[in-house]
Design a protein around this motif. Sequence first.
Motif, PDB file in Angstrom:
ATOM      1  N   GLU A  29       0.928  -1.245   0.043  1.00 49.60           N
ATOM      2  CA  GLU A  29      -0.169   0.136  -0.109  1.00 49.60           C
ATOM      3  C   GLU A  29       0.935   1.293  -0.084  1.00 49.60           C
ATOM      4  OE1 GLU A  29      -2.756   2.327  -0.338  1.00 49.60           O
ATOM      5  OE2 GLU A  29      -3.749   0.480   0.465  1.00 49.60           O
ATOM      6  N   ALA A  30       0.852   1.981  -0.922  1.00 52.58           N
ATOM      7  CA  ALA A  30       1.665   3.015  -1.145  1.00 52.58           C
ATOM      8  C   ALA A  30       1.598   3.724  -2.750  1.00 52.58           C
ATOM      9  CB  ALA A  30       3.279   2.720  -0.955  1.00 52.58           C
ATOM     10  N   CYS A  31       1.779   4.893  -2.707  1.00 51.68           N
ATOM     11  CA  CYS A  31       1.712   5.767  -3.931  1.00 51.68           C
ATOM     12  C   CYS A  31       2.757   5.366  -4.910  1.00 51.68           C
ATOM     13  CB  CYS A  31       1.784   7.282  -3.796  1.00 51.68           C
ATOM     14  SG  CYS A  31       0.341   7.890  -2.770  1.00 51.68           S
ATOM     15  N   GLU A  32       2.371   5.002  -6.218  1.00 57.01           N
ATOM     16  CA  GLU A  32       3.487   4.680  -7.154  1.00 57.01           C
ATOM     17  C   GLU A  32       4.166   3.265  -6.826  1.00 57.01           C
ATOM     18  OE1 GLU A  32       3.938   7.905  -5.812  1.00 57.01           O
ATOM     19  OE2 GLU A  32       3.122   8.871  -7.627  1.00 57.01           O
ATOM     20  N   SER A  33       3.405   2.548  -6.105  1.00 60.25           N
ATOM     21  CA  SER A  33       3.957   1.078  -5.508  1.00 60.25           C
ATOM     22  C   SER A  33       4.463   0.266  -6.383  1.00 60.25           C
ATOM     23  CB  SER A  33       3.022   0.558  -4.416  1.00 60.25           C
ATOM     24  OG  SER A  33       1.786   0.611  -4.821  1.00 60.25           O
ATOM     25  N   GLY A  34       3.538   0.289  -7.767  1.00 59.05           N
ATOM     26  CA  GLY A  34       4.040  -0.387  -8.749  1.00 59.05           C
ATOM     27  C   GLY A  34       5.599  -0.352  -9.235  1.00 59.05           C
ATOM     28  N   SER A  35       6.242   0.662  -9.106  1.00 58.16           N
ATOM     29  CA  SER A  35       7.479   1.173  -9.609  1.00 58.16           C
ATOM     30  C   SER A  35       8.361   0.345  -8.449  1.00 58.16           C
ATOM     31  CB  SER A  35       7.750   2.701  -9.196  1.00 58.16           C
ATOM     32  OG  SER A  35       7.626   3.081  -8.165  1.00 58.16           O
ATOM     33  N   MET A  36       8.144  -0.349  -7.535  1.00 59.26           N
ATOM     34  CA  MET A  36       8.826  -1.022  -6.664  1.00 59.26           C
ATOM     35  C   MET A  36       9.183  -2.693  -7.337  1.00 59.26           C
ATOM     36  SD  MET A  36       9.635   0.736  -4.200  1.00 59.26           S
ATOM     37  CE  MET A  36      10.646  -0.495  -3.061  1.00 59.26           C
ATOM     38  N   PHE A  37       8.462  -2.803  -8.261  1.00 58.48           N
ATOM     39  CA  PHE A  37       8.719  -4.093  -8.855  1.00 58.48           C
ATOM     40  C   PHE A  37       8.457  -4.154 -10.419  1.00 58.48           C
ATOM     41  CE2 PHE A  37       6.082  -5.020  -5.033  1.00 58.48           C
ATOM     42  CZ  PHE A  37       7.167  -5.644  -4.140  1.00 58.48           C
ATOM     43  N   ALA A  38       7.907  -2.973 -11.072  1.00 58.97           N
ATOM     44  CA  ALA A  38       7.772  -3.224 -12.433  1.00 58.97           C
ATOM     45  C   ALA A  38       9.137  -3.210 -13.173  1.00 58.97           C
ATOM     46  CB  ALA A  38       7.126  -1.778 -12.998  1.00 58.97           C
ATOM     47  N   ASP A  39       9.058  -4.151 -13.920  1.00 60.80           N
ATOM     48  CA  ASP A  39      10.605  -4.445 -14.731  1.00 60.80           C
ATOM     49  C   ASP A  39      11.686  -4.631 -13.853  1.00 60.80           C
ATOM     50  OD1 ASP A  39       9.313  -3.974 -17.335  1.00 60.80           O
ATOM     51  OD2 ASP A  39       9.772  -1.817 -16.911  1.00 60.80           O
ATOM     52  N   LEU A  40      11.517  -5.224 -12.639  1.00 60.75           N
ATOM     53  CA  LEU A  40      12.578  -5.534 -11.476  1.00 60.75           C
ATOM     54  C   LEU A  40      12.243  -6.852 -10.846  1.00 60.75           C
ATOM     55  CD1 LEU A  40      12.891  -2.119  -9.572  1.00 60.75           C
ATOM     56  CD2 LEU A  40      14.428  -3.060 -11.242  1.00 60.75           C
ATOM     57  N   LEU A  41      11.125  -7.206 -10.747  1.00 61.44           N
ATOM     58  CA  LEU A  41      10.785  -8.620 -10.215  1.00 61.44           C
ATOM     59  C   LEU A  41      10.636  -9.561 -11.190  1.00 61.44           C
ATOM     60  CD1 LEU A  41      10.078  -9.979  -7.558  1.00 61.44           C
ATOM     61  CD2 LEU A  41       7.819  -9.599  -7.822  1.00 61.44           C
TER      62      LEU A  41
END
Length: 476
Positions: free
Chosen positions: A223-235
Amino acid sequence: MKRATTIALTSVACLLCALFCLSDSKSLSYSSFANSLLSQREEQEYGDIWVLLVAGSSQYFNYRHQADICHAYQIVHAHGIPDERIVVMMYDDIAFNKMQSSMYALEFVRNPTPGILLNHPNGPNVYQGVPKDYTGEDVTPETFLNVLQGNSDAVEGKKVIRRSGLNHDDGGSNDHVFVYFSDHGAPGILGFPNEFLKARDLNNALKEMAEEGKFKKLVFYVEACESGSMFADLLPDNINVFATTASNTTTSSYACYYDTERQTYLGDVYSVKWMEDSDKQEALSRETLEKQYRLVRTETNTSRVQQYGNLKIAKLHHVSEFQGTKTHEPKTYPPVQFDAVPSMEVPVESLQRAFEDAETEEEASLILQRLKELLNARDFMEKVVASIVNDVLTSGNHFFEYEDIKWQQREITEWDCYEPLVDEFHNRCFQFGKNNYAMTHLQTFVNLCEIGIPSDAILKAMKQRCQFDRQVVGIH
């Protein structure tokens, strides 16, 4: 062998179902019996369930993050996960919050019900019984990663995620891990009270854990703003990690459930959607992770819920395999007015609502003063960021202006340019934990990097523009 066991258990279930239908016995329903068999089947397939719950914020106006985490604890605890396998990290400054007053501070209110936290209007006290494994200054990105990776020596022997169930085929852990994080975010980072967690550090830790066999399956809710950026193209999608996030790479998550008595928001939309879904299930084995994800994505109509990593995990595994296999009496909540606001607008919206509800002129005047101070402080921050950007664009003879850059929503590819800017902006300009609103400006620095501006030029402008007489605090 596991498949044979599963088939055998299923056959027994069918046979006993027929016997139950012919019997007048009311001591045990088929439903509860089937759930019992399913739990036995799941136990054959993996070891223990470990849970890591993290609220990354502090201060009363961020009430909802700790309420989210406490609510999640109540769910996994009720569904049978023992406290020794649940790790809770939260600053713990909300339940017994005391009134404060300082320049730009929003802490002119205090928790009117000490020791009680709500995650739903008129809901139960979710604070009761919650373990305090890591609180205050111990809530850091470094500690989080050490707990997640099971590095007990690094946290002086305190509770961590351990490898308790070994897979005898490869020597790795046979355990499932569920991680839930709630706080502010920005492109490529998650907030903590005084620091922040970088996306690449998190994903490197997850990949290293997978390589070392520290879990069988790991599920991560953020749960966080822009949280998709923690995983997109990285995980990667070829390790056993499945993640869902409240938003995509460039947009906000939303808070909800404003409480007039507490003068703040009690929950976050994505979070309360998944938790209230789990609450209403007697047995979490009736729902796959994918089904919960799709339900939450549909009902969270304020932000763009996403999924990342190994999506097969969501299709093949039940919620119970990560949140607990024990059946529990379903819990439902009365419908309330849905009043979602972007997460970073909670301070302003809370002050405006408090002003409207003020009972005396003196109270209204104090709230209005705080609101004006906050808006002026935000304006000051905006001017600092604009001056940094304009200095860079002018010196480089670029045909852009601040307003051209500000509203772009580029995704991060130039990590080596962007990460040093985040460090410098946090350390020299506006410490994120003391100025949550600073995180809303990080997208601007993403955009600069993505159009090819060298990081050295941006760092130079920051050093020139962030020379303040005193540390700046309270811009939320």
